[in-house]
Design an enzyme around this catalytic site. Structure first.
Site, PDB file in Angstrom:
ATOM      1  N   MET A 182       0.803  -1.204   0.073  1.00 53.49           N
ATOM      2  CA  MET A 182       0.129  -0.168   0.114  1.00 53.49           C
ATOM      3  C   MET A 182       0.762   1.187  -0.005  1.00 53.49           C
ATOM      4  O   MET A 182       0.467   2.353  -0.518  1.00 53.49           O
ATOM      5  CB  MET A 182      -1.145   0.176   1.057  1.00 53.49           C
ATOM      6  CG  MET A 182      -0.380   0.088   2.640  1.00 53.49           C
ATOM      7  SD  MET A 182      -1.404   0.148   3.847  1.00 53.49           S
ATOM      8  CE  MET A 182      -2.463   1.576   3.453  1.00 53.49           C
TER       9      MET A 182
ATOM     10  N   ASP B 228       8.123  -1.532   9.218  1.00 49.88           N
ATOM     11  CA  ASP B 228       7.562  -0.170   9.954  1.00 49.88           C
ATOM     12  C   ASP B 228       6.852   0.792   9.131  1.00 49.88           C
ATOM     13  O   ASP B 228       7.270   1.108   8.048  1.00 49.88           O
ATOM     14  CB  ASP B 228       8.443   0.277  10.876  1.00 49.88           C
ATOM     15  CG  ASP B 228       8.817  -0.421  11.941  1.00 49.88           C
ATOM     16  OD1 ASP B 228       7.871  -0.863  12.708  1.00 49.88           O
ATOM     17  OD2 ASP B 228       9.908  -0.367  12.477  1.00 49.88           O
TER      18      ASP B 228
ATOM     19  N   GLU C 203       0.349   3.819  15.898  1.00 52.04           N
ATOM     20  CA  GLU C 203      -0.852   3.068  16.529  1.00 52.04           C
ATOM     21  C   GLU C 203      -0.130   2.313  17.601  1.00 52.04           C
ATOM     22  O   GLU C 203      -0.788   2.348  18.699  1.00 52.04           O
ATOM     23  CB  GLU C 203      -1.575   2.421  15.327  1.00 52.04           C
ATOM     24  CG  GLU C 203      -2.849   1.872  15.747  1.00 52.04           C
ATOM     25  CD  GLU C 203      -3.908   1.671  14.579  1.00 52.04           C
ATOM     26  OE1 GLU C 203      -5.060   1.279  14.974  1.00 52.04           O
ATOM     27  OE2 GLU C 203      -3.407   1.644  13.592  1.00 52.04           O
TER      28      GLU C 203
ATOM     29  N   LEU D 291     -10.529  -1.130  -1.907  1.00 48.94           N
ATOM     30  CA  LEU D 291     -10.235  -1.095  -0.443  1.00 48.94           C
ATOM     31  C   LEU D 291     -11.265  -0.662   0.283  1.00 48.94           C
ATOM     32  O   LEU D 291     -12.092  -1.173   1.338  1.00 48.94           O
ATOM     33  CB  LEU D 291      -9.001  -0.470  -0.221  1.00 48.94           C
ATOM     34  CG  LEU D 291      -8.712  -0.093   1.176  1.00 48.94           C
ATOM     35  CD1 LEU D 291      -8.038  -1.384   1.893  1.00 48.94           C
ATOM     36  CD2 LEU D 291      -7.622   0.765   1.472  1.00 48.94           C
TER      37      LEU D 291
ATOM     38  N   HIS E 187      -4.163  -5.852  10.793  1.00 46.83           N
ATOM     39  CA  HIS E 187      -5.013  -4.856  10.086  1.00 46.83           C
ATOM     40  C   HIS E 187      -6.490  -5.370  10.168  1.00 46.83           C
ATOM     41  O   HIS E 187      -6.601  -6.550   9.419  1.00 46.83           O
ATOM     42  CB  HIS E 187      -4.404  -4.053   9.005  1.00 46.83           C
ATOM     43  CG  HIS E 187      -5.344  -2.922   8.639  1.00 46.83           C
ATOM     44  ND1 HIS E 187      -6.590  -2.750   8.630  1.00 46.83           N
ATOM     45  CD2 HIS E 187      -4.741  -1.561   8.445  1.00 46.83           C
ATOM     46  CE1 HIS E 187      -7.186  -1.348   7.951  1.00 46.83           C
ATOM     47  NE2 HIS E 187      -5.708  -0.762   8.207  1.00 46.83           N
TER      48      HIS E 187
END
Length: 353
Positions: A4, A267, A274, A26, A190
């Protein structure tokens, strides 16, 4: 190398968000061409601040390039018949986008390419969206003349499992030895909207398979749960949410945990902001001791795993294997996206439009 992506600088945040909210694969929205820019504009100041808080941008491009360079160096030795190899990055929402990558590949006169997802577990919202993008760009001629094959999922590859397990073991060393076996491992991935899960998307199953493989490698020394982060909007999403799980553990008297990013290999904002800043702060306020297992980033074990995955893919191709996996050919039972069907057929033919 498909992912992404993320804005490398704070100033790129709005463009990244606009691209993200414009992706119907998405986040399907009514009146998407109007709503996406509006939502992106509203969210930009908050997300810009988050990127500023993690150092001024996402490091995901730097880490993906590092992984790609290490991968091809090993691959030249593992599969010399197709050397020299070269890695390219194609992000979905940030530079370099697929059209930029297509220009570079044309300049280099690439004839054979592997679409290698950097999401270990397959979802139509992530890997599927990136493959749809390549298909659309190919239809417009951007990737003309290229023979394609696809590595679409690899969430239980032994090298990947080993790299994740080693990082968990390092994190566990931060706890007192006499307390270590009581530390809860929270594998965080996620989340997905339940509408996507219920149409048959395989992501939840595949993330669960990764967690099971890692726990087997660790010998089931610690209690664990799979939890989900990054929910957006009011609709129902896969749960429990990571922050809610931390609150629940504290309520149950489980005051030590390791957060393990299990669907992110590099990362980016979901790990650095978050997990580290947001959830880490909340956990401390609950009186918990929480450490995060490092992302794979430049792990030599992980980079070797990437090279092994590609080398085996090439060897399978030499032996006559089709350009895509059997699993990739199956659409979700509830799929209504015509592009998905066309894309699968395109790659099954090796990229013939």
């Amino acid at each position: 190398m498909l992912n992404m992506g993320g804005p490398s600088t704070v100033s790129e945040t709005h463009a990244f968000l606009k691209n993200l909210f414009s992706d119907g694969d998405l986040i399907p929205l009514p009146f998407q061409s109007f709503l996406a820019p509006w939502i992106a504009k509203r969210r930009t100041p908050q997300i810009e601040q988050q990127y500023a808080d993690i150092g001024g941008g996402s490091p995901i491009l730097r880490w993906t390039e590092t992984q790609g360079e290490g991968l091809v160096a090993l691959l030249d030795e593992l599969h010399p018949a197709t050397a020299p190899h070269k890695s390219y990055v194609a992000f979905r929402y940030a530079h370099p986008l697929a059209d930029e990558t297509a220009r570079r590949m044309k300049e280099d006169r690439v004839k054979d390419a592997i679409a290698f997802t950097q999401y270990p577990q397959y979802s139509c919202s992530t890997t599927g969206s990136s493959l749809n993008d390549i298909y659309r760009k190919s239809k417009s001629g951007m990737f003309s003349g290229i023979n394609w094959s696809v590595i679409d999922r690899w969430g239980t590859h032994p090298g990947f499992v080993e790299a994740v397990s080693q990082n968990i073991e390092v994190a566990l060393q931060k706890f007192p030895e006499e307390k270590r076996s009581d530390v809860v491992l929270l594998f965080s991935a996620h989340s997905l909207p339940m509408s996507v899960v219920n149409r048959g998307d395989p992501y939840v199953l595949e993330v669960s398979a990764t967690v099971a493989a890692v726990m087997d490698r660790l010998g089931h020394t610690n209690p664990y749960r799979l939890v989900w982060q990054s929910q957006v909007g009011p609709s129902a999403w896969m749960g429990p949410q990571t922050r809610d799980a931390l609150k629940g553990l504290a309520r149950l008297g489980k005051m030590r945990a390791v957060l393990v990013p299990i669907a992110f290999t590099s990362d980016h904002i979901e790990t650095l902001y978050e997990l580290d800043l947001e959830y880490g702060k909340e956990a401390r306020e609950l009186g918990m001791e929480v450490h995060r297992a490092e992302s794979l980033n430049g792990s030599p074990v992980f980079i070797r795993a990437l090279a092994d995955i590609v080398a085996q893919h090439l060897k399978d191709g030499d032996a006559g294997a089709p350009p895509t996996s059997v699993q990739m050919g199956l659409r979700c039972p509830g799929c209504s996206n015509a592009t998905c069907a066309q894309q699968k057929s395109f790659f099954a033919r090796g990229g013939s439009v």
